[in-house]
Write a protein that holds these residues in place. Structure first.
Motif, short mmCIF file in Angstrom:
data_model
loop_
_atom_site.label_atom_id
_atom_site.label_comp_id
_atom_site.label_asym_id
_atom_site.label_seq_id
_atom_site.Cartn_x
_atom_site.Cartn_y
_atom_site.Cartn_z
N SER A 42 0.83 -1.21 0.00
CA SER A 42 0.00 0.00 0.00
C SER A 42 0.86 1.26 0.00
O SER A 42 0.54 2.24 -0.67
CB SER A 42 -0.93 0.01 1.22
OG SER A 42 -1.87 -1.03 1.12
N LEU A 45 2.05 1.87 -3.51
CA LEU A 45 0.96 2.39 -4.34
C LEU A 45 0.64 3.85 -4.00
O LEU A 45 0.37 4.66 -4.89
CB LEU A 45 -0.29 1.52 -4.20
CG LEU A 45 -0.17 0.12 -4.80
CD1 LEU A 45 -1.40 -0.71 -4.45
CD2 LEU A 45 0.03 0.18 -6.30
N GLN A 46 0.69 4.20 -2.72
CA GLN A 46 0.45 5.59 -2.32
C GLN A 46 1.53 6.50 -2.89
O GLN A 46 1.24 7.61 -3.35
CB GLN A 46 0.41 5.71 -0.80
CG GLN A 46 -0.83 5.11 -0.19
CD GLN A 46 -0.75 4.99 1.33
OE1 GLN A 46 0.32 5.14 1.91
NE2 GLN A 46 -1.87 4.71 1.96
N ALA A 49 0.77 6.86 -6.65
CA ALA A 49 -0.42 7.69 -6.90
C ALA A 49 -0.18 9.16 -6.59
O ALA A 49 -0.68 10.03 -7.30
CB ALA A 49 -1.60 7.16 -6.08
N TYR A 64 -5.93 6.01 -6.79
CA TYR A 64 -5.63 5.13 -5.67
C TYR A 64 -6.87 5.04 -4.79
O TYR A 64 -7.39 6.06 -4.34
CB TYR A 64 -4.45 5.67 -4.86
CG TYR A 64 -4.14 4.84 -3.64
CD1 TYR A 64 -3.49 3.62 -3.76
CD2 TYR A 64 -4.51 5.26 -2.38
CE1 TYR A 64 -3.22 2.85 -2.65
CE2 TYR A 64 -4.25 4.49 -1.26
CZ TYR A 64 -3.60 3.29 -1.40
OH TYR A 64 -3.33 2.52 -0.29
#
Length: 128
Positions: A42, A45-46, A49, A64
């Motif tokens: 996560s 991905l953060q 994004a 996201y």
């Protein structure tokens, strides 16, 4: 391609999740992240994004969605689409503009207001 990046976990642990890692993504491909809880999926991905990783193309559209979603009867697709605030606002505006144009058409009205509504509707369509 991002040839080298490092990410540390935020908070009290300050653990290094990625050290001198390389990320290579290709257009048209689909990717999945697999790993144990707390391994940094996560967080990565953060970072992608929010474009905190240097090298993410500005032309790339990224959405996201937090993993903590409220329970509902919505499909997964509807939940993802609803999470895009810009899209949701445009869909709402589209409905309002179409209602304005429909009413004007029924009443035979064509004026600056209907011209502006039609122009704004075209702008919204051009965004997608």
């Amino acid at each position: 391609e991002i040839p080298s990046f490092s990410i540390r976990a935020m908070g009290t642990s300050n653990v290094e999740l990625f050290a001198r890692a390389r990320l290579s993504l290709r257009a048209g491909r689909r990717y999945g992240l697999v790993g144990a809880n707390g391994s940094g999926k996560s967080t990565l991905l953060q970072h992608i994004a929010s474009r905190r990783l240097a090298g993410i193309p500005s032309s790339l559209s990224i959405l996201y969605v937090e993993q903590e979603a409220r329970a509902s009867d919505d499909s997964a697709l509807d939940s993802v689409l609803a999470a895009d605030g810009t899209r949701a606002a445009l869909v709402k505006e589209e409905a309002e503009l179409e209602a304005t144009l429909d009413k004007a058409s029924e009443e035979g009205i064509e004026d600056a207001e209907t011209d502006a509504a039609a122009a704004r509707l075209r702008e919204g369509y051009d965004l997608f």
